[in-house]
Design a protein around this motif. Sequence first.
Motif, PDB file in Angstrom:
ATOM      1  N   HIS A 123     -84.525  24.802  11.837  1.00 45.33           N
ATOM      2  CA  HIS A 123     -85.472  25.668  11.127  1.00 45.33           C
ATOM      3  C   HIS A 123     -85.233  25.701   9.621  1.00 45.33           C
ATOM      4  O   HIS A 123     -85.807  26.505   8.913  1.00 45.33           O
ATOM      5  N   HIS A 124     -84.359  24.834   9.145  1.00 46.91           N
ATOM      6  CA  HIS A 124     -84.225  24.641   7.696  1.00 46.91           C
ATOM      7  C   HIS A 124     -85.350  23.707   7.254  1.00 46.91           C
ATOM      8  O   HIS A 124     -85.773  22.840   8.012  1.00 46.91           O
ATOM      9  N   ASP A 125     -85.819  23.874   6.018  1.00 52.61           N
ATOM     10  CA  ASP A 125     -86.887  23.025   5.495  1.00 52.61           C
ATOM     11  C   ASP A 125     -86.384  21.582   5.364  1.00 52.61           C
ATOM     12  O   ASP A 125     -85.462  21.309   4.588  1.00 52.61           O
ATOM     13  N   PRO A 126     -86.977  20.654   6.108  1.00 55.69           N
ATOM     14  CA  PRO A 126     -86.474  19.272   6.074  1.00 55.69           C
ATOM     15  C   PRO A 126     -86.612  18.608   4.706  1.00 55.69           C
ATOM     16  O   PRO A 126     -85.888  17.657   4.404  1.00 55.69           O
ATOM     17  N   ASP A 127     -87.539  19.113   3.868  1.00 55.99           N
ATOM     18  CA  ASP A 127     -87.672  18.563   2.519  1.00 55.99           C
ATOM     19  C   ASP A 127     -86.468  18.936   1.651  1.00 55.99           C
ATOM     20  O   ASP A 127     -86.143  18.242   0.692  1.00 55.99           O
ATOM     21  N   LEU A 128     -85.856  20.069   1.956  1.00 62.64           N
ATOM     22  CA  LEU A 128     -84.756  20.572   1.121  1.00 62.64           C
ATOM     23  C   LEU A 128     -83.386  20.177   1.660  1.00 62.64           C
ATOM     24  O   LEU A 128     -82.407  20.146   0.919  1.00 62.64           O
ATOM     25  N   LEU A 129     -83.332  19.922   2.943  1.00 59.65           N
ATOM     26  CA  LEU A 129     -82.044  19.744   3.619  1.00 59.65           C
ATOM     27  C   LEU A 129     -81.146  18.644   3.029  1.00 59.65           C
ATOM     28  O   LEU A 129     -79.944  18.871   2.868  1.00 59.65           O
ATOM     29  N   PRO A 130     -81.694  17.468   2.667  1.00 60.68           N
ATOM     30  CA  PRO A 130     -80.792  16.440   2.119  1.00 60.68           C
ATOM     31  C   PRO A 130     -80.025  16.928   0.881  1.00 60.68           C
ATOM     32  O   PRO A 130     -78.815  16.715   0.787  1.00 60.68           O
ATOM     33  N   ALA A 131     -80.722  17.586  -0.053  1.00 57.89           N
ATOM     34  CA  ALA A 131     -80.052  18.082  -1.267  1.00 57.89           C
ATOM     35  C   ALA A 131     -79.029  19.166  -0.919  1.00 57.89           C
ATOM     36  O   ALA A 131     -77.935  19.221  -1.492  1.00 57.89           O
ATOM     37  N   ILE A 132     -79.389  20.009   0.044  1.00 58.55           N
ATOM     38  CA  ILE A 132     -78.490  21.101   0.455  1.00 58.55           C
ATOM     39  C   ILE A 132     -77.220  20.546   1.101  1.00 58.55           C
ATOM     40  O   ILE A 132     -76.112  20.970   0.799  1.00 58.55           O
ATOM     41  N   ARG A 133     -77.382  19.580   1.986  1.00 60.05           N
ATOM     42  CA  ARG A 133     -76.227  19.033   2.708  1.00 60.05           C
ATOM     43  C   ARG A 133     -75.309  18.215   1.793  1.00 60.05           C
ATOM     44  O   ARG A 133     -74.119  18.103   2.033  1.00 60.05           O
ATOM     45  N   LYS A 134     -75.892  17.653   0.723  1.00 57.52           N
ATOM     46  CA  LYS A 134     -75.110  16.851  -0.227  1.00 57.52           C
ATOM     47  C   LYS A 134     -74.365  17.715  -1.240  1.00 57.52           C
ATOM     48  O   LYS A 134     -73.429  17.264  -1.897  1.00 57.52           O
ATOM     49  N   ALA A 135     -74.799  18.980  -1.388  1.00 52.25           N
ATOM     50  CA  ALA A 135     -74.320  19.827  -2.484  1.00 52.25           C
ATOM     51  C   ALA A 135     -72.856  20.230  -2.332  1.00 52.25           C
ATOM     52  O   ALA A 135     -72.357  20.442  -1.228  1.00 52.25           O
ATOM     53  N   VAL A 136     -72.186  20.324  -3.480  1.00 54.91           N
ATOM     54  CA  VAL A 136     -70.808  20.836  -3.538  1.00 54.91           C
ATOM     55  C   VAL A 136     -70.801  21.997  -4.533  1.00 54.91           C
ATOM     56  O   VAL A 136     -71.091  21.817  -5.715  1.00 54.91           O
ATOM     57  N   ILE A 137     -70.498  23.194  -4.032  1.00 55.31           N
ATOM     58  CA  ILE A 137     -70.519  24.384  -4.892  1.00 55.31           C
ATOM     59  C   ILE A 137     -69.136  25.031  -4.901  1.00 55.31           C
ATOM     60  O   ILE A 137     -68.521  25.209  -3.846  1.00 55.31           O
TER      61      ILE A 137
END
Lengths: 205, 68
Positions: free
Chosen positions: A11-25
């Motif tokens: 239920h995460h937005d698939p358009d956003l997921l790649p950037a989210i999963r790659k992110a390091v915060i």
Amino acid sequence: MRDIKSVFFSHHDPDLLPAIRKAVIGIAGAGGLGSNVAFTLARVGIGTLIIADHDSVDITNLNRQQYFLDQVGDVKVEALKINLKRINPFSEYIMHNVEINENNIPTLFDRAQILIEAFDRAEMKKMLIETWTAHYPQRPIIVASGLAGFGKSEKIHIRQFENLFVVGDEESELKPKISPMAPRVGIVANMQANLALELIIKKKR
Amino acid sequence: MDKLIRVNDEPLPWEEKLNINRILELKNYTFKMLVIKVNGKLVKKDQYDKFFIPPGADIKVIHLISGG
């Protein structure tokens, strides 16, 4: 049957997921701000969180921090990692049980594309801004300033100065020995998390 | 020629040898924990008396408050 990981993210937005999963915060501090930022970003599914703090959980922390009564006395970053994994075991949590100073910031947070300031004391906030800006002028830092008390949610705002972002009302001072309260700490922490998410997805503001 | 500077978006007349300490005095900023940016660049505390503000400068004074 789909595996639990793909269901978790279904239920995460698939358009956003790649950037989210790659992110390091990076999150500097695991107290009122840091533990709340971490909970939110773990739910979002940020790929890697780097969190540093040297404290242990104290019973007085439970008024605003994301720990539990049975974790009192535990090392904060260890307790937090357990809690984050109970929410989302599919992200990487790199925890450092160390006191953050100007010398170890570049080592601890070298992989972080964004740093979230989650300290209590103003002089530590200043030290973090100066050190981060000197080492990584191109990488955003999101600082909190002014969150004491209750109410006045509408006073809390974001101000941007190039790659330095300040979240808070920029006026509420703490009373001696009185902690910030859960609602305003939570609002500011979630605004920091929301801004980090925006920067990860849009790359600028 | 009117050489204004801006401090937190408010105009202030520029003068010769204007330094950060003088600006804090003129603006009555008495907060202890400040971060100051001049034209986007951070100026540290040990430079507050040595760093001269150029005409037209955009100065941001950020007040850091404890709590977290």
